[in-house]
Scaffold this motif. Structure first.
Motif, PDB file in Angstrom:
ATOM      1  N   PRO A 105      14.109  -5.822  -7.913  1.00 23.62           N
ATOM      2  CA  PRO A 105      15.755  -5.579  -8.344  1.00 23.62           C
ATOM      3  C   PRO A 105      16.032  -5.795  -9.672  1.00 23.62           C
ATOM      4  CG  PRO A 105      15.492  -7.233  -6.467  1.00 23.62           C
ATOM      5  CD  PRO A 105      14.118  -6.941  -6.849  1.00 23.62           C
ATOM      6  N   SER A 106      16.661  -4.756 -10.361  1.00 21.06           N
ATOM      7  CA  SER A 106      17.046  -4.797 -11.595  1.00 21.06           C
ATOM      8  C   SER A 106      15.930  -4.669 -12.558  1.00 21.06           C
ATOM      9  CB  SER A 106      18.130  -5.875 -12.043  1.00 21.06           C
ATOM     10  OG  SER A 106      18.890  -6.302 -11.171  1.00 21.06           O
ATOM     11  N   ARG A 107      14.854  -4.058 -11.934  1.00 25.76           N
ATOM     12  CA  ARG A 107      13.830  -3.792 -13.218  1.00 25.76           C
ATOM     13  C   ARG A 107      13.363  -2.355 -13.015  1.00 25.76           C
ATOM     14  NH1 ARG A 107      15.335  -8.181 -13.911  1.00 25.76           N
ATOM     15  NH2 ARG A 107      14.036  -9.971 -14.320  1.00 25.76           N
ATOM     16  N   ALA A 108      13.197  -1.610 -14.123  1.00 24.92           N
ATOM     17  CA  ALA A 108      12.507  -0.224 -13.945  1.00 24.92           C
ATOM     18  C   ALA A 108      11.167  -0.365 -13.750  1.00 24.92           C
ATOM     19  CB  ALA A 108      13.049   0.376 -15.165  1.00 24.92           C
ATOM     20  N   TYR A 109      10.451  -1.229 -14.356  1.00 18.42           N
ATOM     21  CA  TYR A 109       9.081  -1.517 -14.117  1.00 18.42           C
ATOM     22  C   TYR A 109       8.559  -1.653 -12.908  1.00 18.42           C
ATOM     23  CZ  TYR A 109       9.969  -6.054 -15.803  1.00 18.42           C
ATOM     24  OH  TYR A 109      10.315  -7.195 -16.217  1.00 18.42           O
ATOM     25  N   LEU A 110       7.290  -1.609 -12.461  1.00 16.26           N
ATOM     26  CA  LEU A 110       6.774  -1.925 -11.072  1.00 16.26           C
ATOM     27  C   LEU A 110       6.000  -3.149 -11.085  1.00 16.26           C
ATOM     28  CD1 LEU A 110       5.853   1.391  -9.587  1.00 16.26           C
ATOM     29  CD2 LEU A 110       8.066   0.262  -9.198  1.00 16.26           C
ATOM     30  N   GLU A 111       6.016  -3.759  -9.995  1.00 12.35           N
ATOM     31  CA  GLU A 111       4.989  -5.044  -9.916  1.00 12.35           C
ATOM     32  C   GLU A 111       3.568  -4.562  -9.005  1.00 12.35           C
ATOM     33  OE1 GLU A 111       5.255  -7.957 -11.473  1.00 12.35           O
ATOM     34  OE2 GLU A 111       7.414  -7.831 -12.093  1.00 12.35           O
ATOM     35  N   TYR A 112       2.501  -5.149  -9.335  1.00 13.05           N
ATOM     36  CA  TYR A 112       1.189  -4.744  -8.438  1.00 13.05           C
ATOM     37  C   TYR A 112       0.645  -5.911  -8.016  1.00 13.05           C
ATOM     38  CZ  TYR A 112       2.391  -0.578 -11.541  1.00 13.05           C
ATOM     39  OH  TYR A 112       3.083   0.543 -11.941  1.00 13.05           O
ATOM     40  N   ASP A 113       0.035  -5.392  -6.556  1.00 12.86           N
ATOM     41  CA  ASP A 113      -0.623  -6.586  -5.865  1.00 12.86           C
ATOM     42  C   ASP A 113      -1.813  -6.071  -5.639  1.00 12.86           C
ATOM     43  OD1 ASP A 113      -1.629  -8.081  -3.607  1.00 12.86           O
ATOM     44  OD2 ASP A 113       0.580  -8.234  -2.673  1.00 12.86           O
ATOM     45  N   LEU A 114      -3.056  -7.145  -5.867  1.00  8.68           N
ATOM     46  CA  LEU A 114      -4.376  -6.734  -6.006  1.00  8.68           C
ATOM     47  C   LEU A 114      -4.755  -6.171  -4.535  1.00  8.68           C
ATOM     48  CD1 LEU A 114      -7.055  -6.546  -7.447  1.00  8.68           C
ATOM     49  CD2 LEU A 114      -7.299  -9.122  -6.855  1.00  8.68           C
ATOM     50  N   ASN A 115      -4.142  -6.853  -3.414  1.00 10.54           N
ATOM     51  CA  ASN A 115      -4.745  -6.478  -2.252  1.00 10.54           C
ATOM     52  C   ASN A 115      -4.426  -5.270  -1.441  1.00 10.54           C
ATOM     53  OD1 ASN A 115      -5.683  -9.061  -1.795  1.00 10.54           O
ATOM     54  ND2 ASN A 115      -3.775  -9.948  -1.284  1.00 10.54           N
ATOM     55  N   ASP A 116      -3.457  -4.607  -2.333  1.00 11.69           N
ATOM     56  CA  ASP A 116      -2.970  -2.892  -2.258  1.00 11.69           C
ATOM     57  C   ASP A 116      -4.174  -1.837  -2.313  1.00 11.69           C
ATOM     58  OD1 ASP A 116      -0.699  -3.796  -1.304  1.00 11.69           O
ATOM     59  OD2 ASP A 116       0.433  -3.163  -3.149  1.00 11.69           O
ATOM     60  N   TYR A 117      -5.161  -2.542  -2.945  1.00 11.78           N
ATOM     61  CA  TYR A 117      -6.292  -1.274  -3.612  1.00 11.78           C
ATOM     62  C   TYR A 117      -7.414  -1.561  -2.858  1.00 11.78           C
ATOM     63  CZ  TYR A 117      -2.969  -0.905  -7.231  1.00 11.78           C
ATOM     64  OH  TYR A 117      -1.856  -0.483  -7.910  1.00 11.78           O
ATOM     65  N   SER A 118      -8.234  -0.302  -2.902  1.00 10.40           N
ATOM     66  CA  SER A 118      -9.489  -0.327  -1.694  1.00 10.40           C
ATOM     67  C   SER A 118     -10.535  -1.506  -2.364  1.00 10.40           C
ATOM     68  CB  SER A 118     -10.002   0.914  -2.103  1.00 10.40           C
ATOM     69  OG  SER A 118     -10.808   1.053  -3.365  1.00 10.40           O
ATOM     70  N   GLY A 119     -11.122  -2.017  -1.248  1.00 10.95           N
ATOM     71  CA  GLY A 119     -12.198  -2.956  -1.452  1.00 10.95           C
ATOM     72  C   GLY A 119     -12.955  -2.647  -2.689  1.00 10.95           C
ATOM     73  N   TRP A 120     -13.495  -1.313  -2.855  1.00 12.50           N
ATOM     74  CA  TRP A 120     -14.518  -0.920  -3.716  1.00 12.50           C
ATOM     75  C   TRP A 120     -13.944  -1.367  -4.955  1.00 12.50           C
ATOM     76  CZ3 TRP A 120     -14.810   2.060  -7.988  1.00 12.50           C
ATOM     77  CH2 TRP A 120     -16.256   2.390  -8.451  1.00 12.50           C
ATOM     78  N   MET A 121     -12.516  -0.885  -5.395  1.00 16.95           N
ATOM     79  CA  MET A 121     -11.927  -1.109  -6.686  1.00 16.95           C
ATOM     80  C   MET A 121     -11.839  -2.846  -6.980  1.00 16.95           C
ATOM     81  SD  MET A 121      -9.315   2.049  -7.337  1.00 16.95           S
ATOM     82  CE  MET A 121      -9.488   1.605  -9.059  1.00 16.95           C
ATOM     83  N   ARG A 122     -11.422  -3.361  -5.850  1.00 16.45           N
ATOM     84  CA  ARG A 122     -11.121  -4.983  -6.013  1.00 16.45           C
ATOM     85  C   ARG A 122     -12.433  -5.607  -6.562  1.00 16.45           C
ATOM     86  NH1 ARG A 122      -8.526  -4.650  -0.981  1.00 16.45           N
ATOM     87  NH2 ARG A 122     -10.023  -5.702   0.001  1.00 16.45           N
ATOM     88  N   ARG A 123     -13.682  -5.198  -5.887  1.00 12.84           N
ATOM     89  CA  ARG A 123     -14.867  -5.739  -6.181  1.00 12.84           C
ATOM     90  C   ARG A 123     -15.336  -5.533  -7.711  1.00 12.84           C
ATOM     91  NH1 ARG A 123     -16.150  -4.203  -0.926  1.00 12.84           N
ATOM     92  NH2 ARG A 123     -17.007  -2.317  -1.645  1.00 12.84           N
ATOM     93  N   ARG A 124     -14.768  -4.551  -8.381  1.00 10.01           N
ATOM     94  CA  ARG A 124     -14.775  -4.331  -9.872  1.00 10.01           C
ATOM     95  C   ARG A 124     -14.238  -5.239 -10.678  1.00 10.01           C
ATOM     96  NH1 ARG A 124     -17.390  -1.368  -6.849  1.00 10.01           N
ATOM     97  NH2 ARG A 124     -18.719  -3.106  -7.395  1.00 10.01           N
TER      98      ARG A 124
END
Length: 269
Positions: A105-124
């Protein structure tokens, strides 16, 4: 036969030109701060582009100077290059298919959650050994300092569309309820236990949120955006390369047919 060889040479020259976008994509990735710190995709792309260039040059020389073994090498090696490029295109798409930012709310930028990404990318980025090197590299860039120069007022910053990397690494998560002083200095959290990242945030300009999962997620979001752009270029190049290869195969087959027919006529006369 001479005409066919010239056609084959011209087709293979197009293949030489098609290696340029592949090499260019790899060089572009290496110039981006996040990719330069992670060093995953750019070198395979550059190496593959150089290999395509070498193979295409072999086919070009073989076509112009009628060196049959070079043409055969080109046909076999280019097929391998096409398969490798196809595998790379599919792999990049598969590892970047997941992951997106979350609005607040009231923010133009976004927040990011690590668990949203593929397992391969998280392992990096999950390994502390790997992340220590990446974090050191990211903290040496000016991406967070640039925010302080660009935004003085809180509302101006809240309305800004900053990059995922800046959102994840340069400020605390919005849910923590920190009070804005400047983009990289925040005080008095309302909910310090909302997320471990709330505790990991530091006003030390060398620390900030580089130890946060949000920073890792922001890095992956940045990588996803850049890799997707690169993948589009690689896909277009792949399709063009397949077309050139198929035309080259037809031209080579026609040249062989013409050669056999010419020998038959000479033997008959």
């Amino acid at each position: 036969m001479a005409l066919s060889n010239n056609v084959i040479g011209a087709i293979n020259f197009v293949a030489v030109l098609l290696s340029i976008p592949v090499i260019g994509v790899g060089i572009w990735l290496s110039t981006e701060a996040d990719n330069a710190c992670v060093k995953i995709l750019q070198w395979p792309v550059i190496i593959l582009g150089v290999l395509i260039l070498v193979v295409a040059l072999a086919g070009f020389i073989g076509g112009i100077w009628r060196i049959q073994w070079l043409l055969i090498f080109y046909l076999v090696a280019m097929l391998v290059m096409i398969v490798l490029l196809g595998c790379l295109v599919v792999s990049v798409y598969m590892v970047t298919v997941r992951g997106h930012g979350h609005p607040e709310p009231s923010r133009a930028y976004l927040e990011y959650d690590l668990n949203d990404y593929s397992g391969w990318m998280r392992r990096r980025v999950k390994s502390s050994f790997k992340w220590d090197k990446i974090r050191s590299c990211l903290s040496s860039t000016s991406m967070c300092a640039e925010l302080n120069q660009s935004y003085r007022m809180a509302q101006d910053f809240f309305d800004a569309r900053i990059s995922p990397l800046q959102s994840g690494c340069c400020k605390p998560p919005t849910e923590c309820g920190y009070t804005f002083i400047n983009p990289t200095y925040w005080i008095s959290p309302i909910n310090n236990a909302a997320d471990m990242d709330c505790l990991n945030w530091s006003n030390d300009q060398n620390q900030l949120c580089y130890n946060c999962n949000s920073c890792k997620a922001g890095l992956l979001a940045n990588l996803k955006k850049e890799w997707r752009r690169a993948d589009v270029v690689l896909l277009i190049t792949l399709v063009a390369l397949i077309c050139v290869y198929l035309i080259g195969c037809c031209a080579f087959r026609n040249a062989k047919t013409e050669d056999l027919f010419r020998r038959y006529k000479q033997g008959y006369t």
